[in-house]
Write a protein that holds these residues in place. Structure first.
Motif, PDB file in Angstrom:
ATOM      1  N   PRO A   1       0.813  -1.230   0.000  1.00 22.99           N
ATOM      2  CA  PRO A   1       0.000   0.000   0.000  1.00 22.99           C
ATOM      3  C   PRO A   1       0.844   1.278   0.000  1.00 22.99           C
ATOM      4  O   PRO A   1       0.477   2.261  -0.647  1.00 22.99           O
ATOM      5  CB  PRO A   1      -0.831  -0.106   1.284  1.00 22.99           C
ATOM      6  N   SER A   2       1.968   1.271   0.711  1.00 21.14           N
ATOM      7  CA  SER A   2       2.823   2.469   0.738  1.00 21.14           C
ATOM      8  C   SER A   2       3.317   2.810  -0.657  1.00 21.14           C
ATOM      9  O   SER A   2       3.279   3.972  -1.083  1.00 21.14           O
ATOM     10  CB  SER A   2       4.022   2.249   1.670  1.00 21.14           C
ATOM     11  N   PHE A   3       3.782   1.797  -1.392  1.00 20.21           N
ATOM     12  CA  PHE A   3       4.266   2.032  -2.752  1.00 20.21           C
ATOM     13  C   PHE A   3       3.113   2.416  -3.684  1.00 20.21           C
ATOM     14  O   PHE A   3       3.267   3.282  -4.538  1.00 20.21           O
ATOM     15  CB  PHE A   3       5.000   0.802  -3.283  1.00 20.21           C
TER      16      PHE A   3
ATOM     17  N   LEU B   1       4.986  12.168  -0.091  1.00 18.23           N
ATOM     18  CA  LEU B   1       5.404  11.106  -1.013  1.00 18.23           C
ATOM     19  C   LEU B   1       6.729  10.503  -0.571  1.00 18.23           C
ATOM     20  O   LEU B   1       6.916   9.281  -0.641  1.00 18.23           O
ATOM     21  CB  LEU B   1       5.513  11.651  -2.439  1.00 18.23           C
ATOM     22  N   VAL B   2       7.636  11.344  -0.095  1.00 15.14           N
ATOM     23  CA  VAL B   2       8.913  10.843   0.423  1.00 15.14           C
ATOM     24  C   VAL B   2       8.666   9.940   1.628  1.00 15.14           C
ATOM     25  O   VAL B   2       9.258   8.857   1.747  1.00 15.14           O
ATOM     26  CB  VAL B   2       9.863  12.015   0.783  1.00 15.14           C
ATOM     27  N   VAL B   3       7.762  10.362   2.516  1.00 13.91           N
ATOM     28  CA  VAL B   3       7.421   9.543   3.692  1.00 13.91           C
ATOM     29  C   VAL B   3       6.860   8.192   3.247  1.00 13.91           C
ATOM     30  O   VAL B   3       7.218   7.149   3.797  1.00 13.91           O
ATOM     31  CB  VAL B   3       6.423  10.291   4.611  1.00 13.91           C
ATOM     32  N   LEU B   4       5.993   8.191   2.235  1.00 13.43           N
ATOM     33  CA  LEU B   4       5.426   6.939   1.745  1.00 13.43           C
ATOM     34  C   LEU B   4       6.504   6.010   1.189  1.00 13.43           C
ATOM     35  O   LEU B   4       6.503   4.808   1.462  1.00 13.43           O
ATOM     36  CB  LEU B   4       4.366   7.215   0.675  1.00 13.43           C
TER      37      LEU B   4
ATOM     38  N   VAL C   1      -5.303  11.115   3.020  1.00 16.49           N
ATOM     39  CA  VAL C   1      -5.796  10.927   1.656  1.00 16.49           C
ATOM     40  C   VAL C   1      -5.578  12.201   0.847  1.00 16.49           C
ATOM     41  O   VAL C   1      -5.124  12.156  -0.306  1.00 16.49           O
ATOM     42  CB  VAL C   1      -7.290  10.531   1.665  1.00 16.49           C
ATOM     43  N   LYS C   2      -5.857  13.346   1.445  1.00 16.65           N
ATOM     44  CA  LYS C   2      -5.678  14.643   0.768  1.00 16.65           C
ATOM     45  C   LYS C   2      -4.209  14.854   0.383  1.00 16.65           C
ATOM     46  O   LYS C   2      -3.902  15.306  -0.729  1.00 16.65           O
ATOM     47  CB  LYS C   2      -6.166  15.768   1.685  1.00 16.65           C
ATOM     48  N   LEU C   3      -3.295  14.525   1.304  1.00 15.23           N
ATOM     49  CA  LEU C   3      -1.864  14.664   1.009  1.00 15.23           C
ATOM     50  C   LEU C   3      -1.460  13.778  -0.165  1.00 15.23           C
ATOM     51  O   LEU C   3      -0.682  14.192  -1.026  1.00 15.23           O
ATOM     52  CB  LEU C   3      -1.032  14.319   2.244  1.00 15.23           C
ATOM     53  N   ALA C   4      -1.979  12.547  -0.201  1.00 17.30           N
ATOM     54  CA  ALA C   4      -1.654  11.630  -1.303  1.00 17.30           C
ATOM     55  C   ALA C   4      -2.259  12.121  -2.614  1.00 17.30           C
ATOM     56  O   ALA C   4      -1.594  12.090  -3.649  1.00 17.30           O
ATOM     57  CB  ALA C   4      -2.150  10.228  -0.971  1.00 17.30           C
ATOM     58  N   GLN C   5      -3.512  12.588  -2.579  1.00 16.26           N
ATOM     59  CA  GLN C   5      -4.167  13.066  -3.798  1.00 16.26           C
ATOM     60  C   GLN C   5      -3.508  14.330  -4.343  1.00 16.26           C
ATOM     61  O   GLN C   5      -3.396  14.495  -5.555  1.00 16.26           O
ATOM     62  CB  GLN C   5      -5.650  13.331  -3.529  1.00 16.26           C
ATOM     63  N   ASP C   6      -3.059  15.207  -3.442  1.00 11.21           N
ATOM     64  CA  ASP C   6      -2.411  16.450  -3.864  1.00 11.21           C
ATOM     65  C   ASP C   6      -0.941  16.251  -4.236  1.00 11.21           C
ATOM     66  O   ASP C   6      -0.272  17.199  -4.647  1.00 11.21           O
ATOM     67  CB  ASP C   6      -2.516  17.508  -2.760  1.00 11.21           C
ATOM     68  N   ARG C   7      -0.446  15.008  -4.059  1.00 14.66           N
ATOM     69  CA  ARG C   7       0.949  14.668  -4.404  1.00 14.66           C
ATOM     70  C   ARG C   7       1.942  15.590  -3.706  1.00 14.66           C
ATOM     71  O   ARG C   7       2.892  16.107  -4.300  1.00 14.66           O
ATOM     72  CB  ARG C   7       1.179  14.686  -5.913  1.00 14.66           C
TER      73      ARG C   7
END
Length: 196
Positions: free
Chosen positions: A33-35, A65-68, A54-60
């Motif tokens: 899931p992280s990748f 993204l580095v944390v993910l 979710v907002k942070l992931a959607q807004d890229r």
């Protein structure tokens, strides 16, 4: 070759390795899931993750993204630790494995326990929860929390089985205590600071 060297490098019995393989599978599966989120996928995230994440992931957002990516890599490393615990290594490697396994186990068990306890308290409380948050709270309480706790238990059992077969346990025990207590102290400090 001495008897202690033989016992430290011999593979373990089938019954003794299930936790190590389980910890490895847990780490590798949980990295996916992280990748996936780091690559831009968000399917299913809106009902299983906190809305700000979710907002942070959607807004890229770059730092997120580095944390993910970093957490994905750390989960893969955790999977490798689980596999490494299946075999007996030399003294230095065994200490490092005990440090890592106890650190991961304590951190995951604590983190998952917090999810479960906080979720149960929120659901049992008198405060009116926003309807859109209730499914997310349930996911954290009944899926993510137990999932983290299961991973923690797998790492702790695998570390214990690995430790049992070592000829020189004292140094490995000390390394495990440092890893476990260090992980707990770091997590508590982050909780107090409101970071995690």
């Amino acid at each position: 070759m001495t008897a202690s060297q033989v016992s430290e490098t011999a593979p373990r019995t089938r019954r003794a390795v299930w936790a190590g393989y389980g910890a490895a599978a847990w780490g590798f599966l949980f990295a996916l899931p992280s990748f996936y989120w780091a690559l831009g996928g968000t399917a299913g995230a809106t009902t299983t993750l906190a809305p700000p994440l979710v907002k942070l992931a959607q807004d890229r957002v770059t730092w997120f993204l580095v944390v993910l990516w970093v957490t994905g890599v750390l989960k893969v490393v955790g999977g490798a630790v689980g596999l490494a615990l299946v075999r007996r290594w030399g003294v230095g490697m065994s200490r490092l494995l005990q440090f890592a396994a106890w650190g991961a186990g304590v951190l995951l068990l604590w983190h998952g326990g917090l999810f479960v306890v906080q979720g149960l308290l929120l659901q049992a409380g008198d405060t009116e929860l926003p309807q859109e948050l209730l499914p997310v709270i349930r996911w954290y309480t009944y899926l993510w929390g137990p999932w983290f706790m299961a991973g923690g238990l797998l790492f702790l059992v695998a570390a214990r089985v690995h430790l049992r077969g070592l000829a020189d346990r004292r140094g490995a025990v000390i390394a495990g205590v440092i890893g476990g207590s260090g992980a707990l102290a770091l997590s508590v400090a982050m909780l107090i600071l409101g970071i995690g």
